[in-house]
Design an enzyme around this catalytic site. Structure first.
Site, PDB file in Angstrom:
ATOM      1  N   THR A  39       0.831  -1.205   0.000  1.00  0.00           N
ATOM      2  CA  THR A  39       0.000   0.000   0.000  1.00  0.00           C
ATOM      3  C   THR A  39       0.867   1.257   0.000  1.00  0.00           C
ATOM      4  OG1 THR A  39      -0.035  -0.165   2.407  1.00  0.00           O
ATOM      5  CG2 THR A  39      -1.933  -1.069   1.229  1.00  0.00           C
ATOM      6  N   ASP A  41       4.045   4.023  -1.151  1.00  0.00           N
ATOM      7  CA  ASP A  41       4.203   4.943  -2.265  1.00  0.00           C
ATOM      8  C   ASP A  41       4.760   4.272  -3.527  1.00  0.00           C
ATOM      9  OD1 ASP A  41       3.697   7.600  -2.614  1.00  0.00           O
ATOM     10  OD2 ASP A  41       5.864   8.025  -2.746  1.00  0.00           O
ATOM     11  N   LYS A 179      16.859  -0.288  -2.299  1.00  0.00           N
ATOM     12  CA  LYS A 179      17.785   0.526  -1.528  1.00  0.00           C
ATOM     13  C   LYS A 179      17.009   1.373  -0.514  1.00  0.00           C
ATOM     14  CE  LYS A 179      18.100   4.648  -4.387  1.00  0.00           C
ATOM     15  NZ  LYS A 179      17.490   5.597  -3.514  1.00  0.00           N
ATOM     16  N   GLY A 212      17.279  -0.399 -14.719  1.00  0.00           N
ATOM     17  CA  GLY A 212      16.139  -0.794 -15.539  1.00  0.00           C
ATOM     18  C   GLY A 212      15.754   0.294 -16.542  1.00  0.00           C
ATOM     19  N   HIS A 272      22.681   5.075  -8.114  1.00  0.00           N
ATOM     20  CA  HIS A 272      22.353   5.278  -9.533  1.00  0.00           C
ATOM     21  C   HIS A 272      23.549   5.788 -10.339  1.00  0.00           C
ATOM     22  CE1 HIS A 272      18.450   4.658  -7.983  1.00  0.00           C
ATOM     23  NE2 HIS A 272      18.141   5.912  -7.693  1.00  0.00           N
ATOM     24  N   TRP A 623      62.714  12.635  -2.282  1.00  0.00           N
ATOM     25  CA  TRP A 623      63.070  11.647  -1.250  1.00  0.00           C
ATOM     26  C   TRP A 623      61.916  11.523  -0.269  1.00  0.00           C
ATOM     27  CZ3 TRP A 623      67.939   9.403  -1.686  1.00  0.00           C
ATOM     28  CH2 TRP A 623      68.827  10.031  -2.580  1.00  0.00           C
TER      29      TRP A 623
END
Ligand code: BG6
Length: 797
Positions: A39, A41, A179, A212, A272, A623
């Site tokens: 349910t 987002d 993620k 994707g 990404h 050096w």
């Protein structure tokens, strides 16, 4: 021959029979998709649509499906939400309305909502699936659990699935994870270990939805199909720079509890943009469909990334963010968030292909436009003798040459691959890609669209739909493996640490940002192009006034002290070293410079590498003041720091570079290998009187200098120029110039920076010459000059 023919026929028959069996088996394969957080987002916006798409593509082929939307919400409430989402699903563009309604109804029939909370709920779900499979005479093919829930819920759910909801033998389990996978290397590793105790790596699909995106997924195939044309182009010899950009107009309102934890770097750059960077930069495997080869090459590219420094980044925060955080997280008015909502990063890749090519990564919220792209800009190496009005886009090499993977949105409004016509005509799979139709007046990256060969997907598809299909088809190459994930965190974590207390530049948001967020680079250093607007930073009085940049001259331990803000101080020291070099070369034909390691001189090396064109590098001998007993290529080696920040950018003849011989006969700093004696001999042979023109030292918080440590008598006096010593902190074994060798120098510069040095700076200012307690107090050149360079943090606290 006859025999062979019969054999072949027999084999064909066996194969057909086998295939038949397999198909028959597959035909009965039942797949359960369990969407956790159904349910929420993400699920409402993308995942249900992706599942519908999967159903449209696969149902009727070989599998039957059932979709279980689950959440913690009560059954009634959940059902209402899901019903609404299912109603709003859309069919492919060419589906007739009647057919669409039919398909949606079928999908709705196969979808249900159930509350999934306790281990018993999981067990009940498992039993229901088994009962259904039996009832319908099916065979279970597998279960997909899609975790669209916050990461803190992962472990509990994973435990329940593992203990009560795994499918029986012969059927597969796939868990899909979204993620964030941790906030830094340590937390990512922790999460990986935790999940690893419930699932096999093979069963886990970590989503980065950018993989994707159609254009992102096309980068490797594009490189593969255009190998020949790209062969001479895809390297430092031809690439001027690469830009990897994701700009957003939205801000973080409503998500600040998440955003406060991750900021733009954890939210977008670590995943990404890093994935895209890898696809552009990695060596191309011979077979790009082999996930192992792709991963292997990716990891190799990760290893070649040059470590990020504080100066590799510019960060900003949109002005309204702080107020949104205060409101959403109920913070007091005095609360200041340091979370960046904008970042520009300069990445370098230290390998033969990309050495010296800047890769710019940029992302931000509340910017002036929404767009994502990768732009590869090629070097302009041509001179055109003809007048500009005769230049023809397809031929003129004086026009910009670029390849752009246009991920979406922006002026073009959708995904596309663009190649400047004066480069080559690219080949893209004709089945999936078509030439973009001309849009008069449209200009992209400084050129009209007609200057490019431009291709866009025949059918635009949402990233999640594509990934859901890949999960079903077990195409693991579109997902993030654990090694890949950890390699990315290894790269980003040090920068996140170094930015933890950095005040980001405030920006108003949208078009009003003007040029405030423009940045530029020089060497490995990034900085904003414009000074901050003062009215934008009310109350943040950390910006120093110009008058603060004056260099302070004074005395410290009776020697000259130069004190300034860090940048000014480094600039001053670099200038002094250059002056000493020029003078020495003029008088003696060479300059012997002994440098110390650690973090303080890094900025100095960078400054010398980028800003000092008059430096007589060809006549300079370099050096080491001290070295850790590790191989020279180890990141902890002082020589490695010198190499990364200075040597690779300047032209010092190889035979003038003198690393300390800490590794001889495959051993590190063994007394009997006489490395210290060998270095001392080299000094005596090449440096007149063993007297360096300049020795650069630092001062440790315990008063050590070079690798001469308190309470350890080695190297404080005597004849030896070089000694083996022991450090209280690892790596313990060290090689170091001795105090007498240091004090023979014509000039010794001690660089002391940062608040952490404040206490020791104060203490050493008061003590006498007590090298046993504070080796730095024994530094006093016999006949040379000692100068202290301290920044205000160290000197004034
Ligand atoms: C998500 C980030 O991964 O990507 C969001 O968490 C961001 O902050 C989003 O807005 C952007 O994705 P897209 O597909 O809209 O470019």
């Amino acid at each position: 021959m006859k025999h062979a023919g019969a054999w072949n026929m027999l084999m064909a028959a066996v194969c057909m029979a086998l295939l038949g069996c397999l198909q028959a088996q597959e035909l009965q394969g039942h797949v359960s998709v369990i969407l956790l957080g159904a349910t929420g987002d993400l699920a409402r916006k993308y995942l249900w649509q992706g599942l519908f798409q999967l159903y449209l593509e696969e149902a009727g082929k070989s599998h039957s499906f059932r979709f279980h939307g689950t959440a913690l919400t009560s059954t009634k409430q959940g059902q209402e939400v899901i019903a609404k989402v299912l109603e709003s699903l859309s069919c492919p563009r060419d589906t007739a309305p009647g057919r669409c309604a039919e398909l949606k109804a079928q999908f709705q029939q196969l979808s249900e909502y159930r509350r999934l909370k306790t281990p018993e709920d999981y067990l009940a779900l498992s039993e229901d699936i088994e009962a259904r499979v039996q009832r319908e005479g099916l065979q279970e093919a597998g279960r997909i659990f899609y975790f669209s829930v916050p990461p803190f819920a992962y472990a509990e759910i994973a435990r329940s699935i593992n203990s009560s909801c795994r499918p029986g033998p012969g059927a597969w389990l796939r868990v899909v994870l979204e993620k964030p996978f941790g906030r830094d290397h340590r937390s990512a590793q922790q999460l990986a270990t935790e999940l690893g105790s419930f699932f096999q790596e093979e069963e886990m699909y970590r989503v980065d939805h950018y993989l994707g995106k159609q254009v992102v997924a096309q980068i490797l195939p594009f490189r593969d199909q255009n190998r020949k044309a790209l062969d001479g182009l895809w390297s430092r010899h031809r690439v001027e720079r690469v830009e990897i950009v994701m700009k957003e107009t939205v801000d973080a309102e409503g998500r600040t509890s998440f955003y406060e934890e991750y900021g733009v770097i954890g939210d977008v750059l670590q995943n990404h943009l890093t994935e895209i960077l890898m696809l552009v930069a990695m060596e191309l495997p011979l077979n790009i469909s082999s996930s192992e080869a792709v991963l292997g090459h990716k990891l190799q590219a990760f290893r070649a990334l040059r470590g990020l420094q504080r100066g590799s980044a510019v960060v900003g925060q949109y002005q309204a963010y702080r107020g949104q955080v205060r409101r959403e997280l109920q913070k007091p008015d005095s609360f200041h968030s340091l979370t960046p909502t904008f970042a520009g990063i300069l990445v370098h890749i230290d390998n033969l292909r990309w050495e010296g090519v800047p890769f710019i990564l940029m992302s931000g919220k509340a910017l002036d436009e929404r767009v994502g792209y990768v732009r590869i800009l090629f070097k302009d190496q041509a001179y055109c003798a003809q007048s500009e009005k005769r230049w023809v886009p397809a031929q003129s090499h004086c026009l910009p040459q670029q390849i752009i993977f246009y991920i979406g949105h922006g002026e073009l409004g959708g995904p596309a691959v663009l190649v400047s016509r004066n480069l080559f005509r690219p080949s893209l799979p004709s089945a999936g890609w078509k030439e973009v139709e001309g849009q008069p007046g449209l200009r992209l990256f400084g050129r009209p669209l007609s200057d490019y060969y431009a291709y866009s997907p025949v059918r635009e598809q949402d990233a999640y739909s594509i990934l859901i299909s890949h999960i079903f088809h077990r195409r693991k190459d579109s997902f993030i493996t654990m090694d890949n994930l950890l390699a990315s965190w290894v790269f980003w974590t040090p920068l996140l640490d170094s930015l933890a207390h950095e005040v980001p530049r405030l920006y108003p948001g949208g078009a009003e940002n003007g040029h405030l967020l423009d940045f530029e680079f020089s060497g490995s250093h990034l900085s904003f192009s414009q000074p901050p607007l003062e009215q934008l930073v009310p109350g943040l009085d950390s910006a120093p006034m110009p008058s603060d940049f004056q260099v302070l001259r004074a005395k410290y331990r009776d020697s000259p002290l130069i004190s300034a803000w860090p940048e000014e101080l480094i600039a001053r020291l670099a200038g002094d070293i250059e002056a000493a070099a020029v003078q020495a070369v003029r008088r003696f034909g060479q300059f012997h410079l002994a440098l110390s390691g650690g973090s303080s001189p890094v900025a100095l090396f960078q400054q010398l590498a980028t800003g000092h064109y008059g430096f007589p590098w060809a006549h300079t001998h370099l050096w080491l003041v001290d070295e850790r007993c590790v191989p020279l290529w180890d990141p902890e080696s002082n020589f490695q720091g010198l190499q990364a920040h200075l040597l690779q950018h300047v032209r010092v003849p190889h035979y003038n570079v003198h690393p300390m011989p800490v590794r001889r006969r495959q051993r590190l700093c063994a007394e009997e290998d006489q490395g210290a004696q060998a270095y001392a001999e080299e000094i005596s042979t090449l440096v007149t009187n063993g007297s360096f023109d300049l020795v650069l030292l630092g001062m440790g918080t315990d008063g050590h200098t070079a690798s001469l440590f308190p309470q350890s008598p080695v190297g404080l006096d005597g004849k030896q120029l070089v000694v083996l010593t022991t450090s209280p902190s690892g790596p313990h074994r060290r090689m170091s110039l001795s105090l007498p060798a240091i004090n023979r120098a014509r000039k010794v510069a001690v660089l002391v920076m940062g608040r952490m040095k404040r206490e020791i700076a104060m203490l050493v200012s008061r003590v006498g010459r007590e090298p046993k307690k504070w080796p730095i107090s024994g530094v006093l050149p016999d006949s040379g000059q000692l100068v202290w360079y301290m920044d205000y943090d160290a000197f004034l606290g």
